[in-house]
Scaffold this active site. Structure first.
Site, mmCIF file in Angstrom:
data_model
loop_
_atom_site.group_PDB
_atom_site.id
_atom_site.type_symbol
_atom_site.label_atom_id
_atom_site.label_comp_id
_atom_site.label_asym_id
_atom_site.label_seq_id
_atom_site.Cartn_x
_atom_site.Cartn_y
_atom_site.Cartn_z
ATOM 1 C CB SER A 160 -7.879 3.479 3.339
ATOM 2 O OG SER A 160 -6.960 2.864 4.242
ATOM 3 C CB SER A 165 -8.347 0.542 6.279
ATOM 4 O OG SER A 165 -9.067 1.738 6.437
ATOM 5 C CE LYS A 214 -3.858 1.858 2.798
ATOM 6 N NZ LYS A 214 -4.688 1.569 3.993
#
Length: 524
Positions: free
Chosen positions: A187, A211, A106
């Protein structure tokens, strides 16, 4: 030059030796890390080819084709790393089960190389730190190849209440590979979509509250949020030191356990990880198809939402677990006494965002970038691309908060930890005499809407384990109209191995992961 007729050319092709035709490239779609490692061990796959296949798939599926926009950037040294690891394999130096396996991380996690860590924001577009987060260093040491960075909800979805999950100014809007008009949740949107679409066998996400687990559930893969303090947060763009953690997003529970075995461990720079070395175990060795036998499972019945089709999947999963020897215990009112948890959590997140972001920004090697949340707010106001789709109301609210010494923060921090932990998960497990809690991770993915923002209204069980800092695993349990639904397993603090083992037992018996179809939309 004399031209050859089509008929003559066809005849020549007919008599051409078949040996001259190159063999078809092996597929990577749907293959987990364990399968790919077995292929490299057998010699039917090798490291450089594997990286090439994934880079080619990213080009065709992410950049063109369905154009998922799940990957922000790839590392230019990925192929040279694969060559080096292949040479190690040839001389018998195998670093472990991740030797030569590509990983996407990420884009709020730092990794050494010429790729910036942006958290999705243009404010950090030049944030090349030339350093590895400790979890990335552990992956490299284990032989993993850092393939690239995944898109995310900008600033891990903490900038605005009106945001669209999966969108960032740096990476655009990530699309769900099961239906391209549907959301990927946030996210860790890019990590979830990338694993589901086989742009990588493994990815790393981060979670503050939902997330990892929501994007994993919505994209139909496995996602594991470990106990806070089991994995270092150093060199990861923060929201909250009370709740932040990184974790694996994979096709299988076994791969998640494998990644956890590698990335878990103490880090002197992260005080939360003091106990990690003493608490971590070999999570793969702890897996068993019989792990649910004799277990008492608490069912979070009041958190499954109001859809009959989702409830049917959940009830089928419960039946599967009873068939595996578990005893199901219904919990009718898991929310009792927790009415003030949301407000307490929110106060903690806002206050810690301001403080933790300032610490992170001040510690960056480059000294010409933003150094505070106030700087980020000013940058966004000066750059229309940042505020094109939604505001920064949460940034502005966080900026108005006091320090970590403020009485309001301390009161909220202590209340949130107590309500989610001692009076939340711990109480539910003790009162109902259960070993684990289970619930529905997510409802069907909603349509993405950049103008109006998210309109998710389905079930969620992420808050209690997120605020308490306890482990939470999601495993595919089927789909509604082709849109994946996840099954959540939640345990007590440091019970990560038990949670993974329970999810593994269910996964092995159920096999409910669905293959993406890349439909434009879901038929009515």
């Amino acid at each position: 030059m004399q031209k050859i007729s089509l008929l003559a050319a066809t005849a020549l092709l007919a008599i051409a030796p078949t040996a001259a035709m190159p063999p078809p490239l092996p597929p990577v779609e749907g293959k987990d890390a364990a399968t790919l490692q077995a292929e490299m061990t057998s010699g039917s796959m090798y490291e450089e080819l594997l990286v090439t296949l994934y880079l080619d798939r990213i080009l065709k599926v992410d950049d063109y084709g369905p154009k998922l926009d799940a990957v922000i950037a790839t590392f230019p040294d990925a192929k040279s790393e694969s060559k080096r690891l292949y040479e190690e394999r040839k001389v018998g130096k195998i670093r472990g089960p991740l030797h030569g396996i590509p990983v996407l991380i990420k884009d709020n996690i730092e990794a050494q190389g010429p790729v910036p860590t942006t958290a999705g924001s243009l404010a950090l577009k030049d944030n090349i730190t030339s350093r590895d987060a400790p979890l990335v260093a552990r992956l490299r040491d284990a032989g993993a190849i850092i393939l690239g960075k995944t898109n995310l909800s900008e600033w891990a979805n903490i900038r605005s209440n009106n945001s669209t999950s999966g969108w960032s100014a740096t990476g655009g809007l990530t699309k769900n590979p099961h239906a391209l008009d549907r959301n990927t949740c946030g996210s860790s949107a890019g990590s979830g979509a990338a694993v589901a679409a086989s742009l990588t066998p493994l990815a790393i996400g981060t979670e503050t509250d939902g997330s990892i687990t929501c994007p994993a559930g919505v994209n139909g893969i496995v996602g594991f949020k470990p106990t806070v303090g089991l994995v270092s947060r150093t060199h990861i763009v923060p929201i909250s030191h009370s709740q932040d953690t990184a974790g694996p997003m994979t096709l299988t529970v076994r791969d998640a356990a494998l990644v956890m075995t590698i990335i878990a461990g103490s880090d002197p720079a992260d005080p939360a990880t003091t106990e990690a070395d003493a608490r971590k175990v070999d999570y793969v060795a702890a897996l068993s198809p019989d792990a649910l036998k004799g277990k008492r499972i608490g069912v979070l019945r009041d958190r499954i939402g109001d859809r009959a089709d989702v409830a049917a999947l959940f009830n089928a999963a419960l039946k599967q677990m009873t068939d595996l020897g578990a005893t199901v215990v219904e919990i009718a009112d898991s929310r009792k006494g927790l009415e003030e948890l949301g407000d307490a959590e929110f106060e903690v997140l806002m206050t810690e965002l301001k403080a933790d972001m300032a610490i992170y920004l001040a510690g960056l090697p480059a000294k010409n970038g933003p150094t505070s949340l106030a700087d980020l707010i000013a940058f966004n106001k000066a750059n229309p691309a940042e505020l094109k789709w939604f505001d920064q109301s949460l940034f502005e609210l966080a900026e108005s908060k006091g320090s970590l010494d403020s009485p309001a923060y301390i009161t909220a921090r202590d209340k949130a930890a107590r309500l989610a932990g001692a009076e939340g998960i711990d109480r539910l497990m003790k009162e109902h005499d259960v070993d684990l809690l289970v619930g529905v991770t997510n409802g069907p993915a909603w349509t993405s809407d950049l103008v109006n923002g998210d309109h998710y209204s389905g079930p969620s069980v992420s808050q209690l384990p997120a605020v308490a800092g306890y482990p939470h695993l999601t495993v595919p349990m089927g789909a509604v109209a082709g849109l994946p639904i996840g099954l959540s397993f939640i345990g007590s603090k440091w019970a990560d191995a038990d949670v993974l083992a329970a999810g593994y037992a269910y996964e092995q018996a159920s096999q409910k992961r669905v293959t993406p179809t890349y439909r434009v939309s879901v038929a009515p």
